[in-house]
Design a protein around this motif. Sequence first.
Motif, PDB file in Angstrom:
ATOM      1  N   LYS A 181     -35.124 104.841  28.332  1.00 31.64           N
ATOM      2  CA  LYS A 181     -35.186 104.696  29.790  1.00 31.64           C
ATOM      3  C   LYS A 181     -36.330 105.533  30.344  1.00 31.64           C
ATOM      4  O   LYS A 181     -36.646 106.609  29.841  1.00 31.64           O
ATOM      5  CB  LYS A 181     -33.854 105.153  30.398  1.00 31.64           C
ATOM      6  N   ASP A 182     -36.959 105.019  31.400  1.00 33.71           N
ATOM      7  CA  ASP A 182     -38.048 105.723  32.096  1.00 33.71           C
ATOM      8  C   ASP A 182     -39.210 106.057  31.172  1.00 33.71           C
ATOM      9  O   ASP A 182     -39.806 107.149  31.247  1.00 33.71           O
ATOM     10  CB  ASP A 182     -37.536 107.006  32.755  1.00 33.71           C
ATOM     11  N   LEU A 210     -41.349  97.799  27.329  1.00 31.47           N
ATOM     12  CA  LEU A 210     -40.698  98.316  28.528  1.00 31.47           C
ATOM     13  C   LEU A 210     -39.393  98.994  28.134  1.00 31.47           C
ATOM     14  O   LEU A 210     -38.921  98.851  26.991  1.00 31.47           O
ATOM     15  CB  LEU A 210     -40.427  97.176  29.508  1.00 31.47           C
ATOM     16  N   TYR A 223     -49.246  99.809  40.584  1.00 27.96           N
ATOM     17  CA  TYR A 223     -48.006 100.243  39.940  1.00 27.96           C
ATOM     18  C   TYR A 223     -47.086 101.030  40.871  1.00 27.96           C
ATOM     19  O   TYR A 223     -45.960 101.353  40.491  1.00 27.96           O
ATOM     20  CB  TYR A 223     -48.313 101.072  38.698  1.00 27.96           C
ATOM     21  N   HIS A 224     -47.535 101.325  42.085  1.00 29.40           N
ATOM     22  CA  HIS A 224     -46.636 101.915  43.077  1.00 29.40           C
ATOM     23  C   HIS A 224     -45.721 100.860  43.681  1.00 29.40           C
ATOM     24  O   HIS A 224     -44.702 101.206  44.300  1.00 29.40           O
ATOM     25  CB  HIS A 224     -47.442 102.590  44.192  1.00 29.40           C
ATOM     26  N   TYR A 263     -42.431 104.031  28.391  1.00 28.77           N
ATOM     27  CA  TYR A 263     -43.130 102.830  27.958  1.00 28.77           C
ATOM     28  C   TYR A 263     -43.689 103.052  26.560  1.00 28.77           C
ATOM     29  O   TYR A 263     -43.850 104.190  26.104  1.00 28.77           O
ATOM     30  CB  TYR A 263     -44.275 102.485  28.916  1.00 28.77           C
ATOM     31  N   VAL A 319     -45.415  97.313  41.988  1.00 27.30           N
ATOM     32  CA  VAL A 319     -44.914  96.355  41.000  1.00 27.30           C
ATOM     33  C   VAL A 319     -44.788  97.055  39.652  1.00 27.30           C
ATOM     34  O   VAL A 319     -45.515  98.012  39.348  1.00 27.30           O
ATOM     35  CB  VAL A 319     -45.863  95.140  40.862  1.00 27.30           C
ATOM     36  N   ARG A 320     -43.892  96.563  38.834  1.00 27.67           N
ATOM     37  CA  ARG A 320     -43.651  97.151  37.522  1.00 27.67           C
ATOM     38  C   ARG A 320     -44.774  96.753  36.565  1.00 27.67           C
ATOM     39  O   ARG A 320     -45.242  95.609  36.588  1.00 27.67           O
ATOM     40  CB  ARG A 320     -42.322  96.633  36.980  1.00 27.67           C
ATOM     41  N   PRO A 321     -45.219  97.678  35.718  1.00 21.62           N
ATOM     42  CA  PRO A 321     -46.211  97.305  34.702  1.00 21.62           C
ATOM     43  C   PRO A 321     -45.707  96.162  33.833  1.00 21.62           C
ATOM     44  O   PRO A 321     -44.503  96.061  33.549  1.00 21.62           O
ATOM     45  CB  PRO A 321     -46.365  98.598  33.882  1.00 21.62           C
ATOM     46  N   GLN A 322     -46.628  95.297  33.419  1.00 22.57           N
ATOM     47  CA  GLN A 322     -46.254  94.136  32.615  1.00 22.57           C
ATOM     48  C   GLN A 322     -46.775  94.278  31.191  1.00 22.57           C
ATOM     49  O   GLN A 322     -47.891  94.764  30.965  1.00 22.57           O
ATOM     50  CB  GLN A 322     -46.826  92.862  33.245  1.00 22.57           C
ATOM     51  N   ALA A 370     -42.677 107.498  32.248  1.00 24.06           N
ATOM     52  CA  ALA A 370     -43.042 106.657  33.394  1.00 24.06           C
ATOM     53  C   ALA A 370     -43.816 107.453  34.445  1.00 24.06           C
ATOM     54  O   ALA A 370     -44.673 106.905  35.144  1.00 24.06           O
ATOM     55  CB  ALA A 370     -41.788 106.054  34.006  1.00 24.06           C
TER      56      ALA A 370
END
Length: 440
Positions: free
Chosen positions: A394-395, A340, A298-299, A397, A301-304, A418
């Motif tokens: 925003k920011d 997201l 996650y550093h 999950y 790629v964005r979490p899915q 986040a």
Amino acid sequence: MFSLFASQKQKMRRSAKQWLELATKVYHYRRDRLSADELRSLQTHSAALRQLLRERGEPMKLKLAIDALESVLRQVSGTHYPKTSLVENVEFFLVAAIVILGFRAFFIQPFKIPTNSMWPSYYGMTIDNFETAEDAPSGAGRLWRLLSLGAQRREIVAPRSGELSADFFVSAGGNDLELAYTFKQGRSWFVLPTTVREYTFYVDGVPVRIQVPQDLQGVDKAMRDTLFGGDSGFAEHLRALQRDRTKIERHFLEVYPGVSRAAEVLRVPLGRNLAKGQAVLSFDILTGDQLLVDRMSYHFVRPQVGQGFVFRTGKIDSPLMKDRNGQQIAQYYIKRLTGLPGDTLEIKDYTLYRNGAPITGSVSFDKNAKREGDYVGYRNLQALSLGKTMTVPKDAYMALGDNSANSQDSRYWGYVPATEVVGRPILIYYPFTHRTGIAR
């Protein structure tokens, strides 16, 4: 690893190089504290051994040169040499601990599932109840369960002969009773301080206590199954007691130690007369799934949506994330990532909708929508009660448990910042069951 097959000359050359490394270390660390004669002796013997290595000298000559250098090092090296085995072992374990902690902090972290909010994808601690003494494994069977399943036995044994009773909380509606408990300070692995849940039974008025992990559920059900054959048998027992209310005592129980506010409980006879030494309750606590969590991905790629999702609770702004003194609770949670930033979530007919369409990205989403197998379907609770939606800011999950009917998640305490995201589970490594392997 292959030193067993090395020749005598190879072993001696390797030993000589190790002694020269130590001599170089002593020279650089202690040359300002050594006399001119000590420095000259150290350099002379080091040079002699180094020259023999270059000339590929015979093992016997190397051995004599090593012995001469070692004699000098014993006199001039201070704490660098000689070292006891204790010092070497301490250094080894200290370095190993630093490496492990560093690896855990930045790459892979072990994580244990405490509750069943993600069941049946991941299992938390569960109770394997033994309704009769014959059901309980012993000897080799018990040892195997300990090693393979992390099973820990809990038993309540009558300390004397007499009638069995227990305290019960009264439900909010007053229609049912729950086996009462208190929270106590205990020890994990006999050393680490922790909070445990303590249940108390009474045999002829003598208390018999049993302690279980704070997050464990199911002791009340084990009691009902063992003593009454299930909920219906317990309900019938309570109806019979209604005719003679004098058998039920009402008093107060301090659930949290040191807190003056107490809960009202009923002491209820359980319709059993026990002989001294007879088991009241016997069960194994099976450990929750233990996972390896990838902290690195996650550093980059964005979490899915659909991934298992591990995060910290220290910055989630909700009364549910504070203790009874109003202090923020900092711990690790695992749920499934469902939203997201900017996503709108809604639950209709056991199906979770994301931005107006049934959510995709995980097998558990489909199984919950169909209520397939052990998946119970998503439930309209709290902030996602019927007709309500949640839009992720925003920011942040949104995270929900797969066991929607028994999961305290974003519906209750809001969104995950986040900055508090830890990583995703990649492997179940223990206990050894059909679920061991790649995490879903």
